[in-house]
Design an enzyme around this catalytic site. Structure first.
Site, PDB file in Angstrom:
ATOM      1  N   ARG A  43      96.850  49.864  20.662  1.00  6.79           N
ATOM      2  CA  ARG A  43      96.240  48.545  20.878  1.00  6.79           C
ATOM      3  C   ARG A  43      95.985  47.834  19.545  1.00  6.79           C
ATOM      4  NH1 ARG A  43      90.461  47.417  22.322  1.00  6.79           N
ATOM      5  NH2 ARG A  43      90.396  45.220  22.877  1.00  6.79           N
ATOM      6  N   HIS A  47      97.426  44.166  18.731  1.00  9.66           N
ATOM      7  CA  HIS A  47      96.569  43.006  18.452  1.00  9.66           C
ATOM      8  C   HIS A  47      96.756  42.491  17.029  1.00  9.66           C
ATOM      9  CE1 HIS A  47      93.493  43.005  21.973  1.00  9.66           C
ATOM     10  NE2 HIS A  47      94.710  43.285  22.382  1.00  9.66           N
ATOM     11  N   TRP A 186      94.676  53.021  33.764  1.00 12.90           N
ATOM     12  CA  TRP A 186      95.725  52.522  34.660  1.00 12.90           C
ATOM     13  C   TRP A 186      96.445  53.663  35.385  1.00 12.90           C
ATOM     14  CZ3 TRP A 186      94.503  50.247  30.004  1.00 12.90           C
ATOM     15  CH2 TRP A 186      94.290  48.874  29.988  1.00 12.90           C
TER      16      TRP A 186
HETATM   17 FE1  DDH Z   1      96.421  45.751  26.781  1.00 14.75          FE
HETATM   18  N1  DDH Z   1      94.455  45.714  27.331  1.00 14.75           N
HETATM   19  N2  DDH Z   1      96.673  43.882  27.514  1.00 14.75           N
HETATM   20  N3  DDH Z   1      98.334  45.751  26.087  1.00 14.75           N
HETATM   21  N4  DDH Z   1      96.108  47.581  25.962  1.00 14.75           N
HETATM   22  C1  DDH Z   1      93.544  46.710  27.163  1.00 14.75           C
HETATM   23  C2  DDH Z   1      93.784  47.971  26.663  1.00 14.75           C
HETATM   24  C3  DDH Z   1      94.997  48.371  26.141  1.00 14.75           C
HETATM   25  C4  DDH Z   1      95.734  43.119  28.128  1.00 14.75           C
HETATM   26  C5  DDH Z   1      94.376  43.414  28.239  1.00 14.75           C
HETATM   27  C6  DDH Z   1      93.825  44.638  27.893  1.00 14.75           C
HETATM   28  C7  DDH Z   1      99.235  44.742  26.249  1.00 14.75           C
HETATM   29  C8  DDH Z   1      99.065  43.619  27.053  1.00 14.75           C
HETATM   30  C9  DDH Z   1      97.877  43.221  27.610  1.00 14.75           C
HETATM   31  C10 DDH Z   1      97.070  48.346  25.343  1.00 14.75           C
HETATM   32  C11 DDH Z   1      98.331  47.923  24.923  1.00 14.75           C
HETATM   33  C12 DDH Z   1      98.903  46.690  25.263  1.00 14.75           C
HETATM   34  C13 DDH Z   1      92.270  46.265  27.640  1.00 14.75           C
HETATM   35  C14 DDH Z   1      90.997  47.084  27.634  1.00 14.75           C
HETATM   36  C15 DDH Z   1      92.437  44.988  28.105  1.00 14.75           C
HETATM   37  C16 DDH Z   1      91.380  44.098  28.727  1.00 14.75           C
HETATM   38  C17 DDH Z   1      90.303  47.065  26.264  1.00 14.75           C
HETATM   39  C18 DDH Z   1      89.078  47.926  26.275  1.00 14.75           C
HETATM   40  O1  DDH Z   1      88.151  47.618  27.053  1.00 14.75           O
HETATM   41  O2  DDH Z   1      89.037  48.911  25.524  1.00 14.75           O
HETATM   42  C19 DDH Z   1      96.341  41.914  28.654  1.00 14.75           C
HETATM   43  C20 DDH Z   1      95.606  40.822  29.391  1.00 14.75           C
HETATM   44  C21 DDH Z   1      97.675  41.991  28.363  1.00 14.75           C
HETATM   45  C22 DDH Z   1      98.761  41.042  28.761  1.00 14.75           C
HETATM   46  O3  DDH Z   1      99.936  41.284  28.453  1.00 14.75           O
HETATM   47  C23 DDH Z   1      98.599  39.984  29.481  1.00 14.75           C
HETATM   48  C24 DDH Z   1     100.400  44.996  25.455  1.00 14.75           C
HETATM   49  C25 DDH Z   1     101.598  44.037  25.354  1.00 14.75           C
HETATM   50  C26 DDH Z   1     100.203  46.211  24.835  1.00 14.75           C
HETATM   51  C27 DDH Z   1     101.097  46.937  23.879  1.00 14.75           C
HETATM   52  O4  DDH Z   1     100.714  47.842  23.228  1.00 14.75           O
HETATM   53  C28 DDH Z   1     102.509  46.539  23.711  1.00 14.75           C
HETATM   54  C29 DDH Z   1      96.567  49.692  25.159  1.00 14.75           C
HETATM   55  C30 DDH Z   1      97.339  50.865  24.558  1.00 14.75           C
HETATM   56  C31 DDH Z   1      95.263  49.713  25.655  1.00 14.75           C
HETATM   57  C32 DDH Z   1      94.305  50.907  25.741  1.00 14.75           C
HETATM   58  C33 DDH Z   1      93.333  50.898  24.589  1.00 14.75           C
HETATM   59  C34 DDH Z   1      92.346  52.043  24.649  1.00 14.75           C
HETATM   60  O5  DDH Z   1      91.411  52.020  23.844  1.00 14.75           O
HETATM   61  O6  DDH Z   1      92.475  52.959  25.457  1.00 14.75           O
END
Ligand code: DDH
Length: 289
Positions: A43, A47, A186
């Protein structure tokens, strides 16, 4: 009007495989979340990179501007201080690597070590300063629909297939009520990179969760899994759905497309002239003993 990233000192030799191995070695921690720092590192890489704007050319992984207060405090980045702090001892051990290279390399390492595909990675990102911080609002909101997702990802230069592939990263990790406000993983094995996210999207029945938190979905079977509204859009949107279905049935297709899309993501906004040739980063299991 952002200043361009200043030239850092001339690049020094870095043993990137040694950095990779040190990160790989640090991932497991039974006291943290589901037992691995991998998901939050993925993540962080996402970001750091997903702020890219193809029209102005600013944002993206070059700069590592999430180190600075304005960007660190953007709501979407809540919780990522844990990922950044986790990498500090690695940065101390290998001071010559830039933060922007380190964060993206850590994302690659986490995907690969948690069972995902190889991700092509190039070195050469430079660290910027506070003036290079991007404005808030460049990362997606989880309670919105397909139009919002497209606006955000088209701005980075991705197409519909790439959006679906990238979304499969939600095989990893979970939502935290004290970070995003959402709650839960998930899939049942959130430290294993797989196509489970897509399979569950189609094979489970999803209903709105009745709770005090922000709108999210739960699986009817045991209510232990979650989907965001943006996740559900991959099933309800006519153009996203066929790709999501393909990935649910064919993990190889998902791995291959994810590898390309994630690699593209973590190089967004980095001037090509700055980048090295692809650096081979072997999984621990593929290294000679
Ligand atoms: Fe995500 N993501 N993401 N995400 N994401 C969250 C957690 C993680 C969205 C929202 C959230 C991608 C796209 C989207 C990962 C990877 C990727 C969380 C929760 C939210 C909310 C955060 C928390 O509470 O800790 C949304 C909206 C989108 C969207 O596409 C519309 C993408 C593209 C990626 C990527 O890596 C390519 C990962 C890994 C996590 C888990 C993090 C954790 O600490 O566990």
């Amino acid at each position: 009007d952002q200043r361009t990233i200043k030239d850092a000192a001339s690049p020094k030799e870095v043993d990137y495989q040694a950095v990779y191995n040190a990160i790989a070695d640090s991932l497991e921690d039974e006291k943290y979340d589901d037992g691995s720092y991998g998901p939050v590192l993925v993540r962080l890489a996402w970001h750091a990179s997903g702020t890219y704007d193809k029209n102005t050319g600013n944002g993206g992984s070059n700069g590592a501007t999430m180190r600075f207060a304005p960007e660190a405090n953007h709501g979407a980045n809540a919780g990522l201080e844990k990922a950044r702090a986790h990498l500090e001892p690695i940065k101390k051990k290998f001071p010559e690597i830039t933060y922007s290279d380190l964060w993206t390399l850590a994302g690659v390492c986490a995907v690969q070590e948690l069972g995902g595909p190889y991700i092509p990675w190039r070195a050469g990102r430079k660290d910027g300063n506070v003036e290079n911080c991007t404005p808030d609002g460049r990362l997606p909101d989880a309670d919105k629909g397909a139009d919002h997702i497209r606006n955000i990802f088209y701005r980075m230069g991705f197409n519909d297939e790439e959006i679906v592939a990238l979304s499969g990263a939600h095989a990893l990790g979970r939502c935290h009520t004290d970070r995003s406000g959402f709650d839960g993983p998930w899939q049942y094995a959130p430290t294993t990179f797989s196509n489970e996210y897509f399979r569950l999207l189609f094979d489970e029945k999803w209903q709105e969760r009745k709770w005090k938190g922000p709108p999210q979905f739960e699986n009817k079977t045991d209510k232990s899994l979650m989907m965001l509204r943006t996740d559900m859009a991959l099933v309800t949107d006519k153009a996203f759905k066929p790709t999501a279905q393909k990935y649910a049935k064919d993990e190889n297709a998902f791995f291959s497309d994810f590898s390309k899309a994630f690699s593209k993501l973590i190089h967004l906004g980095v001037p090509t002239a700055q980048l090295s040739e692809p650096v081979p980063l072997k999984k621990i299991e593929d290294q000679a003993p």
